[in-house]
Design a protein around this motif. Structure first.
Motif, short mmCIF file in Angstrom:
data_model
loop_
_atom_site.label_atom_id
_atom_site.label_comp_id
_atom_site.label_asym_id
_atom_site.label_seq_id
_atom_site.Cartn_x
_atom_site.Cartn_y
_atom_site.Cartn_z
N ASP A 14 0.80 -1.22 0.00
CA ASP A 14 0.00 0.00 0.00
C ASP A 14 0.84 1.27 0.00
O ASP A 14 0.32 2.35 0.30
CB ASP A 14 -0.97 0.01 1.19
N LEU A 15 2.12 1.17 -0.34
CA LEU A 15 2.95 2.37 -0.49
C LEU A 15 2.72 2.99 -1.86
O LEU A 15 2.55 2.29 -2.86
CB LEU A 15 4.43 2.03 -0.33
N ASP A 16 2.72 4.30 -1.91
CA ASP A 16 2.52 5.00 -3.17
C ASP A 16 3.70 4.74 -4.11
O ASP A 16 4.86 4.80 -3.69
CB ASP A 16 2.39 6.50 -2.90
N PRO A 17 3.45 4.45 -5.39
CA PRO A 17 4.56 4.21 -6.34
C PRO A 17 5.51 5.38 -6.44
O PRO A 17 6.71 5.19 -6.66
CB PRO A 17 3.83 3.96 -7.66
N GLY A 18 5.01 6.61 -6.29
CA GLY A 18 5.90 7.76 -6.34
C GLY A 18 6.89 7.76 -5.20
O GLY A 18 8.06 8.16 -5.38
N VAL A 19 6.47 7.32 -4.01
CA VAL A 19 7.38 7.24 -2.87
C VAL A 19 8.44 6.18 -3.13
O VAL A 19 9.63 6.38 -2.82
CB VAL A 19 6.58 6.91 -1.58
N ILE A 20 8.05 5.06 -3.72
CA ILE A 20 9.02 4.00 -4.01
C ILE A 20 10.06 4.49 -5.01
O ILE A 20 11.26 4.21 -4.87
CB ILE A 20 8.27 2.75 -4.54
N GLU A 21 9.63 5.23 -6.02
CA GLU A 21 10.58 5.77 -7.00
C GLU A 21 11.52 6.78 -6.36
O GLU A 21 12.70 6.83 -6.70
CB GLU A 21 9.82 6.41 -8.16
N ALA A 22 11.02 7.59 -5.43
CA ALA A 22 11.88 8.55 -4.74
C ALA A 22 12.91 7.83 -3.87
O ALA A 22 14.07 8.28 -3.78
CB ALA A 22 11.02 9.49 -3.89
N ILE A 23 12.53 6.73 -3.26
CA ILE A 23 13.47 5.95 -2.46
C ILE A 23 14.55 5.36 -3.36
O ILE A 23 15.75 5.39 -3.03
CB ILE A 23 12.72 4.84 -1.69
N ARG A 24 14.14 4.84 -4.50
CA ARG A 24 15.10 4.27 -5.43
C ARG A 24 16.05 5.35 -5.98
O ARG A 24 17.24 5.09 -6.18
CB ARG A 24 14.36 3.57 -6.56
N ALA A 25 15.55 6.55 -6.18
CA ALA A 25 16.38 7.64 -6.69
C ALA A 25 17.44 8.07 -5.69
O ALA A 25 18.46 8.67 -6.08
CB ALA A 25 15.50 8.84 -7.07
N ASP A 26 17.24 7.80 -4.42
CA ASP A 26 18.23 8.15 -3.39
C ASP A 26 19.34 7.12 -3.26
O ASP A 26 20.15 7.20 -2.33
CB ASP A 26 17.53 8.30 -2.03
N GLY A 27 19.38 6.13 -4.15
CA GLY A 27 20.44 5.14 -4.11
C GLY A 27 20.16 3.94 -3.23
O GLY A 27 21.08 3.18 -2.90
N VAL A 28 18.90 3.77 -2.84
CA VAL A 28 18.51 2.63 -2.01
C VAL A 28 17.92 1.55 -2.90
O VAL A 28 17.05 1.83 -3.73
CB VAL A 28 17.48 3.06 -0.94
N ARG A 29 18.40 0.33 -2.75
CA ARG A 29 17.85 -0.78 -3.52
C ARG A 29 16.49 -1.14 -2.96
O ARG A 29 16.31 -1.29 -1.75
CB ARG A 29 18.79 -1.97 -3.46
N VAL A 30 15.51 -1.29 -3.84
CA VAL A 30 14.13 -1.56 -3.44
C VAL A 30 13.76 -2.97 -3.86
O VAL A 30 13.98 -3.38 -5.00
CB VAL A 30 13.16 -0.54 -4.09
N ARG A 31 13.21 -3.71 -2.93
CA ARG A 31 12.75 -5.06 -3.20
C ARG A 31 11.30 -5.21 -2.76
O ARG A 31 10.83 -4.51 -1.86
CB ARG A 31 13.61 -6.11 -2.45
N PRO A 32 10.54 -6.12 -3.41
CA PRO A 32 9.12 -6.28 -3.06
C PRO A 32 8.95 -6.96 -1.70
O PRO A 32 9.90 -7.49 -1.11
CB PRO A 32 8.58 -7.15 -4.19
N ALA A 33 7.71 -6.96 -1.23
CA ALA A 33 7.42 -7.50 0.10
C ALA A 33 7.73 -8.99 0.19
O ALA A 33 8.04 -9.49 1.27
CB ALA A 33 5.95 -7.25 0.44
N GLN A 34 7.67 -9.72 -0.94
CA GLN A 34 7.94 -11.16 -0.91
C GLN A 34 9.38 -11.47 -0.53
O GLN A 34 9.70 -12.57 -0.09
CB GLN A 34 7.65 -11.79 -2.26
N ALA A 35 10.29 -10.50 -0.71
CA ALA A 35 11.69 -10.73 -0.41
C ALA A 35 12.02 -10.46 1.06
O ALA A 35 13.18 -10.60 1.45
CB ALA A 35 12.57 -9.85 -1.29
N ALA A 36 11.02 -10.09 1.86
CA ALA A 36 11.29 -9.71 3.25
C ALA A 36 11.95 -10.82 4.07
O ALA A 36 12.96 -10.57 4.74
CB ALA A 36 10.00 -9.24 3.92
N PRO A 37 11.44 -12.07 4.08
CA PRO A 37 12.09 -13.09 4.92
C PRO A 37 13.55 -13.29 4.59
O PRO A 37 14.40 -13.35 5.50
CB PRO A 37 11.26 -14.35 4.64
N ALA A 38 13.90 -13.42 3.30
CA ALA A 38 15.29 -13.64 2.92
C ALA A 38 16.14 -12.42 3.27
O ALA A 38 17.28 -12.56 3.72
CB ALA A 38 15.39 -13.94 1.43
#
Length: 457
Positions: A308-332
């Motif tokens: 439920d995060l806004d796609p614009g927020v996710i793109e802004a996080i990625r633009a700051d040099g942070v690698r973004v992964r989906p929720a399914q990757a949380a356990p690993a």
């Protein structure tokens, strides 16, 4: 046999409530579903379940219940900073004051032996709890657990309202340790294992008469809009199969990294269990990024998003040099990270099982010194550096996990419950009835995931 009241059951969990009700009825208990809107009541009633409607009284009456405090809770759940908060507060209080007389009348005329709510943190859920306490009726609250496929239960509430959140660390210093359960739990989470669910009952979709009857009962445009949303939820429940997202284990860096578990802006844990609604997801990622760069420039940051995060927020996080992964990757990500930072995401519990340092900014069930580290944005760098170099108290973590996952959780997926998990819920409810006043022997149930603890299943 006992009379069990399932209060405010949501349509989205029809399968769970239907299966639990069926098993309770087979064991001789009486079950009543107290619905808070006409659509939900009609949905359960159409399928032959004993559903009652908590009607709105014509005249508002607080009935000596804390409606003002609970209205403020509803206001917090909408998010803060709205200019019309006084008008909204009056509106939410009026809704509760119109529901209070009917609720009190229900308990006066038909006092149950146990009141059960699921995933209830709204003002209306707490109003039901307050009314039950007023009449001396025991309650138990069920909600999504700290691990996938689990449900938490507590007599006071869930998450920040739970009595688990108020226990001191000394409570777990003398507890038993079930290392096999903890290892099996971590293996089941990382292996994406799901116990075979029970067959879903066919859900009849709402017909034309259902829609007309429910809309005709609406007394205001807001009530009509809510009825339409509930009718859509009913139809959605009749059409959608349970499809879980595929695991996504790729894209995690090979070098050491810090995992940031993000939560949506409407998450009740963030809105109710933090000060001022917690930091924004973008602000949290930037703070972790600055802290890791100051500690070690080679230390990466991986943000685990929320659906439920806004796609614009996710793109802004990625633009700051942070690698973004989906929720399914949380356990690993949690199991392999050098540390985990979150507001109060429940999956941080995986870090306790995998010996990963956990830092959190809000109240959570795992908020205990020696198990996790409570931090804030202004001291995140110092706390993160300390957590990276200080070994966690492994023994205390194991005792905490053993106690919470065995006695405070039921291994049952609320979306796709399995037979053993349903027996666990029935076991818990009958245990509460026994404590309240002598009931028959509880249903058999084995705590733990379905695999690899297959012995004795």
């Amino acid at each position: 046999m006992g009379h069990i009241l399932l209060a405010a059951p949501p349509i989205e969990r029809f399968h769970l409530h239907e299966q639990v009700s069926r098993r309770l009825l087979r064991r001789g208990h009486r079950v009543t579903l107290l619905c808070t809107d006409p659509v939900t009541q009609r949905c359960y009633d159409v399928h032959g379940m004993p559903a009652r409607l908590l009607a709105q009284a014509r005249r508002p009456d607080p009935a000596d219940l804390p409606t003002q405090e609970l209205a403020a809770r509803d206001l917090r759940l909408t998010g803060q900073g709205r200019p019309d908060f006084r008008r909204l507060l009056r509106r939410y209080r009026a809704r509760l004051e119109h529901a209070a007389p009917s609720l009190v009348r229900h308990f006066e005329t038909e006092l149950p032996d146990l009141v059960v709510t699921f995933q209830g943190r709204s003002g209306l859920h707490r109003l039901i709890d307050a009314a039950a306490q007023r009449f001396g009726c025991p309650t138990t609250h069920l909600g999504d657990g700290l691990l996938p496929g689990t449900m938490q239960h507590d007599p006071r509430g869930i998450d920040g309202d739970s009595s688990i959140a108020t226990r001191p660390a000394a409570y777990y210093r003398t507890g038993a340790t079930d290392r096999g359960l903890c290892e099996a739990s971590l293996a089941a989470v990382l292996g994406e294992f799901d116990s075979p669910p029970t067959a879903r009952r066919f859900v009849h979709p709402p017909d034309f008469l259902d829609g007309i009857a429910c809309l005709a009962s609406a007394r205001s445009p807001a009530a009509a809009r809510w009825a339409l949303s509930r009718l859509r939820a009913w139809r959605s429940e009749s059409e959608r199969p349970v499809v879980k997202p595929e695991p996504n284990l790729f894209g995690l860096p090979s070098n050491p990294f810090v995992a940031v578990l993000l939560q949506g802006p409407r998450d009740p844990r963030v809105l109710l269990d933090t000060q001022h609604g917690g930091p924004h997801a973008l602000e949290l990622c930037r703070s972790v990024r600055r802290a890791t760069q100051a500690i070690d420039p080679t230390l990466g940051v991986v943000a685990i998003t929320s659906p439920d995060l806004d796609p614009g927020v996710i793109e802004a996080i990625r633009a700051d040099g942070v690698r973004v992964r989906p929720a399914q990757a949380a356990p690993a990500a949690i199991a392999t990270a050098a540390a985990v930072v979150t507001v109060n995401h429940p999956l941080a519990m995986i870090g306790l099982l995998a010996d990963t340092p956990v830092l959190h900014l809000g109240s959570a069930l795992y908020d205990l010194p020696g198990i996790t580290r409570r931090t804030a944005l202004e001291r995140l760098r110092a706390d993160l550096e300390t957590a990276l170099h200080a070994a966690p108290h492994a023994g205390l973590r194991l005792r905490f996990a053993s106690r919470v996952l065995t006695e405070d959780h039921v291994w049952c997926d609320a979306e796709a419950p399995d037979p053993n998990g349903l027996r666990g819920i029935v076991h818990h409810l009958e245990d509460q009835l026994q404590r309240a006043g002598g009931q028959p022997e509880t249903a058999p149930y084995r705590p733990g995931p379905g695999w690899p603890l297959v012995r004795g299943a």
